[in-house]
Design a protein around this motif. Sequence first.
Motif, mmCIF file in Angstrom:
data_model
loop_
_atom_site.group_PDB
_atom_site.id
_atom_site.type_symbol
_atom_site.label_atom_id
_atom_site.label_comp_id
_atom_site.label_asym_id
_atom_site.label_seq_id
_atom_site.Cartn_x
_atom_site.Cartn_y
_atom_site.Cartn_z
ATOM 1 N N ARG A 122 33.208 41.375 25.554
ATOM 2 C CA ARG A 122 33.139 41.249 26.932
ATOM 3 C C ARG A 122 34.131 40.933 27.764
ATOM 4 N N SER A 123 35.072 40.144 26.958
ATOM 5 C CA SER A 123 36.078 39.416 27.918
ATOM 6 C C SER A 123 37.279 40.733 28.165
ATOM 7 N N ALA A 151 35.395 42.343 31.176
ATOM 8 C CA ALA A 151 35.349 41.421 32.324
ATOM 9 C C ALA A 151 36.764 41.776 33.068
ATOM 10 N N ARG A 152 37.945 41.590 32.222
ATOM 11 C CA ARG A 152 39.020 41.668 32.688
ATOM 12 C C ARG A 152 39.443 43.113 33.324
ATOM 13 N N HIS A 194 31.227 37.947 22.801
ATOM 14 C CA HIS A 194 32.373 37.108 23.860
ATOM 15 C C HIS A 194 33.686 38.167 23.693
ATOM 16 N N ALA A 218 37.278 44.772 34.641
ATOM 17 C CA ALA A 218 36.566 45.020 35.706
ATOM 18 C C ALA A 218 37.282 44.647 36.836
ATOM 19 N N VAL A 219 37.926 43.298 36.688
ATOM 20 C CA VAL A 219 38.564 42.899 37.966
ATOM 21 C C VAL A 219 39.957 43.718 38.188
ATOM 22 N N ALA A 220 40.561 44.023 37.098
ATOM 23 C CA ALA A 220 41.714 44.849 37.337
ATOM 24 C C ALA A 220 41.389 46.236 38.067
ATOM 25 N N GLU A 266 39.054 46.440 40.337
ATOM 26 C CA GLU A 266 38.797 46.044 41.777
ATOM 27 C C GLU A 266 40.299 45.982 42.322
ATOM 28 N N ASN A 272 29.066 47.826 29.066
ATOM 29 C CA ASN A 272 28.634 46.542 29.091
ATOM 30 C C ASN A 272 27.050 46.453 28.941
#
Lengths: 226, 456
Positions: free
Chosen positions: B240-241, B244-245, B237, B247-249, B251, B276
């Motif tokens: 990955r958190s 994940a963040r 967890h 990845a959004v940043a 984009e 990942n």
Amino acid sequence: MHVLLVDDDQELCALMKRYLERELFQVSVVHTAEEGLQESLSGKYQAVVLDIMLPGGNGLDILRRIRQRSELPVLMLTAKGEEMDRIEGLEIGADDYLPKPCNPREVSARLRSVLRRGRPVDVASSRIEVDDLSIDFDQHIVERNGEAVELTVTEFNILSVLARDIGKVVEKNRLAEQSMQRSLTLFDRSLDMHLSNLRKKLGPNRDGKQRIKTVRGVGYQYQPEQ
Amino acid sequence: MRGVFVRIYLAFLLTSLVAAMVTLALAAYYRHWSNDSINLIAPTGGYISAAELILQRGGEPLLLEWLFTFERHPSVNAYIFDDRGLSLLPQVPPAVLEYAYSPQNYQALVNPLGRTEILVKAPLMSHDGRIYLLVVEFIHPLAVFNFPAYLAWGFAAAVLLFALLGWLLSLYLTRPLTDLQHYVQALARGDFHLQLPSKLTRRGDEVGQLSREFDAMASRLGRVLEDQKQLIRDVSHELRSPLARSAVALELARLDSCDEQQDALDRIEQENQRLNELIGDLLGMARLEVDQNRNHWQHLDAADLVDEIVSDARFEHSSEQLNWHRPAQSYPVLTDPALIRAAVENLVRNALLHTHPGTAVSVSLTQDGPWLVICVRDRGPGVPEHILPDLVRPFVRNEDARERSTEALDKGHRGFGLGLAIAHRVALHHGGDLQLANHPKGGLQATLSLPVDNGS
């Protein structure tokens, strides 16, 4: 287009919200299971993005309770490798899932596909009758002997594709693309899960036979009654 | 149970036999060398004077009466011979007769396991001056019953008694052991919530001590494993958190990026992706290490399983690239389907990656005695023999640049060297094995064997 985001990672939610808003969604964010359930059932949203790992309650339980009350489209986020969660989620009636961490482009694409009321382009009629079923594409309603059958968006799309090509074998990949707007990846069991849910909800036809047949290694076909 | 019982029983018997022999030997030795015979002659004086008195007062008839009273004493007999050498009693044992006429004044016949007689004679004088001869025969207590029969009965009784005793004792010893055994078996299955019965842990002896230590060990182990599982979940967890963040940043950055940044952003995305995948693989490995949980094992048909995997794989690759004919019969196997799927998927991915363009990967399923054999063979360059054994270890790769080339990564290959390691561990986890070999006609052949499910 109003979307609810349920995830306990606040920073991630903030980033995702920014991104999706740039993609012209309207986004609300909650961080706990309890709030997620309340908001989902408030009727304000067209879709929910739900994280399976939540503090104060399992995402799967929320999904189950949402499904008891509504057919609101739900997109699950699961940690990769938690295959059991994923399968269970699809069994309960999630419309699709994304492994975490996910690409926001993909989230937005899946949301659009879930929200796009799978209307085929070559609509000859907005309503077809198959055996004892009537499928209304405008209203998105399926009735069996005049009684409504509650289907999720993805289940409805799968049934539509199969019913339009009644009696023909629809290749697995085409079915996935037309119902979920995405191709299957290697060892992706989501389509099978949706199909087994759909079979359960429709039940056998008047001949007592299974309506949807699996053609091993190829795809599926809707078999009309004899 | 039987083992301990037999041992205790034999030990009992052996001990009692040895004890009996020693006792007998001692008794014989003692009787042989003691002055037992002398001790026995002591009361003879009384008999002699009594006999003489009776003879003088009542003559032969009274003497005969007196002789008859000896019949009540099994261990003493008396015989009288008159002056003509004839016995007053009609029946005289030959040994007594022989002795009466012999010159010895007393005779001891010692036979340690049988009859021991001591014969003593003395002259008697009647009132009319006639000489009679009194012979007193002392028979040793042991000689009055049938010694071999006594031994046989004793032995039979001992055998039965020891069987009973041994059974009780072995029950007493093995019961706690079998309880402990069930408990340890449960531990081995990964069930740490079983409590040892309190009758075991409350015992004051060594068994009780052992049980208590077992209990402590099990709860410690359970805690350690639980912590490890929790750690795996947490690490997953936590790692990955941020991914994940980011990845959004990323984009978000893409939305406002100019063309010059495109390459760098792609690279960031690719590296994120790899991180990942790596976390996923590592977690998968760790889960195999820790999770001995067989709750979601199912009885399946291996033919169905492989068929499903191959037909899924055919959605991404053309049918010509995958050679597979579903066998007609079914092959029952007890597995965790998710794990087996992951293992076979890794083997198939590997093979598809390495096979030369335009050649096919063949997948087969056969039975070899107690084993189901899933065989995946590519027609690629194969692997140098010396690194074959190491390929199933994590992070070991064939030093072949193709593995990490962009082209390979685009094909969905991870290139961390974990695929085969995972397949190997899955095989071990099911009690099977994974063998890698270079096929004589070229290409690498991976053979995954799993035990056939015989319904138990």
